[in-house]
Design an enzyme around this catalytic site. Sequence first.
Site, PDB file in Angstrom:
ATOM      1  N   HIS A  46       3.793   1.888  -1.648  1.00  0.00           N
ATOM      2  CA  HIS A  46       4.126   1.938  -3.093  1.00  0.00           C
ATOM      3  C   HIS A  46       2.860   2.493  -3.796  1.00  0.00           C
ATOM      4  O   HIS A  46       2.941   3.498  -4.630  1.00  0.00           O
ATOM      5  CB  HIS A  46       4.480   0.592  -3.660  1.00  0.00           C
ATOM      6  N   GLU A 100       0.739  -1.296   0.032  1.00  0.00           N
ATOM      7  CA  GLU A 100      -0.056  -0.027   0.289  1.00  0.00           C
ATOM      8  C   GLU A 100       0.940   1.234   0.227  1.00  0.00           C
ATOM      9  O   GLU A 100       0.522   2.434  -0.674  1.00  0.00           O
ATOM     10  CB  GLU A 100      -0.997  -0.018   1.092  1.00  0.00           C
ATOM     11  N   GLN A 125      16.841   8.364   2.947  1.00  0.00           N
ATOM     12  CA  GLN A 125      17.000   8.139   1.314  1.00  0.00           C
ATOM     13  C   GLN A 125      16.403   9.341   0.576  1.00  0.00           C
ATOM     14  O   GLN A 125      17.265   9.810  -0.150  1.00  0.00           O
ATOM     15  CB  GLN A 125      16.180   6.948   0.964  1.00  0.00           C
TER      16      GLN A 125
END
Length: 286
Positions: free
Chosen positions: A37, A35, A153
């Site tokens: 992504h 979910e 990230q």
Amino acid sequence: MRVIETIADMKAFIKMNKEKGKSIGLVPTMGALHEGHLTLMRRARESCDVVVATIFVNPTQFGPGEDFQSYPRDLSGDSEKAASAGVDVLFHPLAAEMYPPGYATFINVRGITEKLCGISRPGHFQGVATIVTKLLNIIQPDRAFFGQKDAQQVLVIRRMVQDLNLDAAIEMVPIVRESDGLAQSSRNVYLCPEERNAALVLFRSLKKAEQAVSNGERSIGRLKDLVKKEIAAERLASIDYVEMYGYPDLQPLEELRGQVLLALAVRIGKTRLIDNMILEDSPACC
Ligand code: PAF
């Protein structure tokens, strides 16, 4: 939804759409879609004419002894999910084309990669920065979407995009959680039911810190201790790190000031999970 497997076909598709004046949204993934992504894909769908999602389990971001070989792979299930989230093209290149024999170029972002996951996973961010640069070059998106669960990230990619004068706007989308608070992650499939239950300690400890901040706690040391104590009480959990840094510069702080990233990496059994929360020293109300 179309599946494209070669860099030449991907570039041709992008060229054709750019010539038509279409905006391009990119959602890079390693597959095993969940979910989290799909939320990124829906966000891209809302704001871009053409949505490209990539599925590539990037070997250069896994260290020796990490789960590159066993990382969950499910292209047909992922294709259905991506199509249902409104993706136009799934780019699924071969490692042999992304990193052909003789490949020798890597992107290294200094500073913010030298803490948090950069310490526990040496080389990880070099692999991430390299593959994301390659995807940005191939797909030339107007916007690229990443989840807050990997907050470090996102900061590394933003730094790199700025430093290398790349054009994409980097959008960070909030963490998507299960109904009981566990952050959605492709690695959650590794957890047996007992571990799945133990993994709730990550979100529980973040909430404890959030509550303490709203009760007036400002000491970074005491907030980190509170989180560590909560995690230590869970038998199946072992701490990789519990850290708090100023957000978004990731500078060390002693007192909560402005926005602070509280970030955790915790092993539940053999599975290493990460989670985080951005805490805020909200100004006293008038
Ligand atoms: O977040 C991920 O899934 C990966 O690190 C990414 C950004 C797709 C690069 O391989």
